[in-house]
Write a protein that holds these residues in place. Structure first.
Motif, short mmCIF file in Angstrom:
data_model
loop_
_atom_site.label_atom_id
_atom_site.label_comp_id
_atom_site.label_asym_id
_atom_site.label_seq_id
_atom_site.Cartn_x
_atom_site.Cartn_y
_atom_site.Cartn_z
N HIS A 158 53.39 -48.28 -22.28
CA HIS A 158 53.53 -48.99 -21.01
C HIS A 158 53.72 -47.95 -19.91
N ALA A 159 52.71 -47.82 -19.09
CA ALA A 159 52.58 -46.63 -18.24
C ALA A 159 53.72 -46.46 -17.24
N ARG A 160 54.09 -47.52 -16.53
CA ARG A 160 55.07 -47.33 -15.45
C ARG A 160 56.44 -46.92 -15.96
N PRO A 161 57.06 -47.65 -16.89
CA PRO A 161 58.38 -47.20 -17.37
C PRO A 161 58.30 -45.85 -18.09
N MET A 162 57.18 -45.57 -18.77
CA MET A 162 57.07 -44.28 -19.44
C MET A 162 56.97 -43.15 -18.41
N ARG A 163 56.23 -43.39 -17.33
CA ARG A 163 56.13 -42.37 -16.29
C ARG A 163 57.51 -42.12 -15.67
N ASN A 164 58.27 -43.17 -15.41
CA ASN A 164 59.61 -43.00 -14.87
C ASN A 164 60.48 -42.18 -15.81
N GLN A 170 51.68 -39.02 -15.59
CA GLN A 170 50.62 -39.20 -14.61
C GLN A 170 50.36 -40.68 -14.31
N HIS A 171 50.02 -40.99 -13.06
CA HIS A 171 49.58 -42.33 -12.68
C HIS A 171 48.29 -42.66 -13.42
N LEU A 172 48.12 -43.92 -13.79
CA LEU A 172 46.88 -44.33 -14.44
C LEU A 172 45.68 -44.12 -13.52
N SER A 173 45.86 -44.36 -12.22
CA SER A 173 44.74 -44.17 -11.30
C SER A 173 44.31 -42.71 -11.23
N ARG A 174 45.25 -41.79 -11.37
CA ARG A 174 44.90 -40.37 -11.38
C ARG A 174 44.19 -40.00 -12.68
N ILE A 175 44.71 -40.54 -13.78
CA ILE A 175 44.10 -40.24 -15.08
C ILE A 175 42.66 -40.75 -15.12
N ALA A 176 42.45 -41.97 -14.68
CA ALA A 176 41.13 -42.59 -14.75
C ALA A 176 40.10 -41.82 -13.94
N SER A 177 40.53 -41.15 -12.87
CA SER A 177 39.58 -40.46 -11.99
C SER A 177 39.48 -38.96 -12.24
N ILE A 178 39.97 -38.49 -13.39
CA ILE A 178 39.82 -37.06 -13.72
C ILE A 178 38.35 -36.76 -13.98
N GLU A 179 37.86 -35.68 -13.38
CA GLU A 179 36.47 -35.28 -13.56
C GLU A 179 36.35 -34.31 -14.74
N ARG A 180 35.16 -34.28 -15.31
CA ARG A 180 34.95 -33.43 -16.48
C ARG A 180 35.13 -31.94 -16.17
N GLU A 181 34.81 -31.55 -14.95
CA GLU A 181 34.97 -30.15 -14.59
C GLU A 181 36.43 -29.74 -14.44
N ALA A 205 44.56 -40.30 -22.61
CA ALA A 205 45.26 -40.94 -21.48
C ALA A 205 46.74 -41.14 -21.82
N GLY A 206 47.02 -41.55 -23.05
CA GLY A 206 48.40 -41.75 -23.45
C GLY A 206 49.21 -40.47 -23.39
N LEU A 207 48.61 -39.36 -23.81
CA LEU A 207 49.32 -38.08 -23.75
C LEU A 207 49.58 -37.65 -22.31
N LEU A 208 48.65 -37.93 -21.41
CA LEU A 208 48.86 -37.56 -20.01
C LEU A 208 49.98 -38.39 -19.38
N VAL A 209 50.19 -39.59 -19.89
CA VAL A 209 51.32 -40.41 -19.42
C VAL A 209 52.61 -39.95 -20.08
N VAL A 210 52.59 -39.82 -21.40
CA VAL A 210 53.81 -39.56 -22.17
C VAL A 210 54.34 -38.14 -21.93
N LEU A 211 53.45 -37.16 -21.81
CA LEU A 211 53.88 -35.78 -21.62
C LEU A 211 54.08 -35.41 -20.17
#
Length: 431
Positions: free
Chosen positions: A344-350, A259-270, A250-256
């Motif tokens: 910290h997701a929001r400032p990192m996403r910005n 991504q919104h945390l809500s999008r990350i949390a709802s990623i499906e395995r497929e 999850a941290g890599l999806l934010v930092v790289l």
């Protein structure tokens, strides 16, 4: 013996009750299931619904009144929502988007407490024709977040407060421009009523021009993290030990990728393919290639089961498993877990979107990171990137024929490598 007891409890609950009993009896920890059955308020709600003569419906759950809490705060209705998730996971109820359903149930109870019948009717129309579609639309598109619901809740609360305030001034129809200014001059939360005022003007419930409703005061610039902090976090998450698998991915999806945390949390395995070369993930419509060793980290996360042995917990669909029946981890809990490790997701996403906006064309950002094209254009313009302004005008143009005129230019830019996420990250010094 425990299995027989579970089936006996649901014996007079029809086919739906037997489906729930079978799932409960299949739990890996029957003793835990039995304790849940005897002590959990969710179990009592389930049994009460299943023993009714008609098949349970979402409306039955919505109609359950919230309990009064000792601290005076609003009840979160967690037991009701847990019962809903169980009934959906056992196919007793049809799936309903959790955020839209939660907002609708909340709004129904809030509106029922409005004393003035005329005001209650007006607010119900506003809720039904303006706010509910604003939540259901993003839900159907798969882009709803908890912020989507909070925005609608804030707008409805402000509308309720406005009508109560207006009662002392002749009601909604009696508001003039000075009355609107007086209302907006109060606490900043009153500006949430702006949407209601605009809607009331369009419905001819308020005799004012649209220009009489001022825009909300400009907000402060978005918070951002230090550029070097992003580089350090990316390196640590990719290569150093000591991070749990869910925090690392999850941290890599934010930092790289911002991504919104809500999008990350709802990623499906497929939507992840760690075995491909290179590993890849689908955040929007297209697959996005990932840097190594991120594929290994995703494979480690996929291999993990539920974090606790509880009834109805499944691991068949979501990448980030939740604690409820068939649910993923909530974005709030994911944010708390990341914050413990300095992410910290929001400032990192910005920070991520600002930096990518300096060199990446909006179309690529929108397609690979699942952003609305207007959001991508805004970030490119904020960053003052090489595609600022010009590409924004092109991509916001809805005329298909005009877009076709620019196809050669778009293809040329694609050939230059803007579609390669590893190249982009390498340019920014992340890899």
């Amino acid at each position: 013996m425990l299995t027989e007891h579970i089936r006996k409890v649901f014996n007079d609950c029809g086919d739906a009750g037997r489906a729930v009993a079978e799932r409960l009896a299949a739990s890996p920890n029957l003793r835990s299931s039995l304790n849940w059955l005897e002590q959990s308020p969710t179990a009592q709600i389930l049994i009460g619904l299943l023993r009714r003569e008609h098949k349970p419906a979402h409306e039955d759950l919505d109609a359950i009144e919230s309990l009064e809490r000792a601290d005076g705060k609003a009840d979160r209705r967690q037991a009701v929502e847990n019962a809903r998730m169980i009934l959906v996971s056992t196919e007793v109820l049809e799936p309903r988007h959790a955020l839209a359903g939660r907002y609708e149930a909340w709004a129904r109870q809030v509106l029922a407490k409005v004393e003035q019948a005329a005001d209650r009717w007006t607010l119900q129309q506003f809720h039904r024709h303006r706010l509910l579609p604003s939540v259901e639309g993003p839900c159907e598109a798969g882009k709803a977040t908890r912020g989507t619901v909070r925005r609608a809740q804030n707008q409805l609360r402000a509308a309720i407060d406005l009508l109560a305030w207006a009662q002392l001034r002749g009601g909604l129809a009696g508001l003039d421009r000075s009355g609107v200014d007086e209302w907006l001059a109060g606490p900043s939360t009153r500006h949430w009523a702006r949407e209601f005022l605009l809607w009331a003007i369009r419905q001819r419930l308020l005799d004012l021009p649209i220009s009489a409703i001022p825009l909300r005061m400009p907000q402060s610039p978005p918070a951002v993290e230090d550029y070097q902090l992003r580089i350090d976090l990316a390196h640590r998450l990719l290569h150093e030990e000591g991070f749990p698998a869910d925090v690392r991915v999850a941290g890599l999806l934010v930092v790289l990728y911002g991504q919104h945390l809500s999008r990350i949390a709802s990623i499906e395995r497929e939507s992840v393919d760690p075995a491909s070369t290179p590993p890849r993930i689908k955040l929007g419509k297209d697959w996005l290639e990932l840097p190594e060793p991120m594929g290994r980290h995703i494979a480690e996360l996929l291999a993990q089961g539920p974090r606790r042995n509880a009834p109805f917990i499944e691991n068949a669909r979501w990448l980030f498993l939740g604690d409820g029946a068939g649910t993923h981890l909530s974005s709030d809990r994911l944010g708390v877990r990341l914050a413990k490790y300095g992410i910290h997701a929001r400032p990192m996403r910005n920070t991520v979107l600002f930096q990518l906006g300096t060199t990446v064309q909006p179309r690529t950002l929108a397609r690979l990171l699942d952003l609305h094209i207007n959001t991508a254009v805004d970030w490119v313009n904020k960053a003052g990137g090489i595609y600022a302004n010009y590409w924004g005008q092109v991509l916001r143009d809805e005329d298909v024929e005009d877009l076709d005129l620019f196809d050669p230019g778009l293809e040329t830019l694609d050939e230059d490598g803007d579609d390669d996420p590893e190249d982009l990250l390498d340019e920014l010094g992340i890899l």
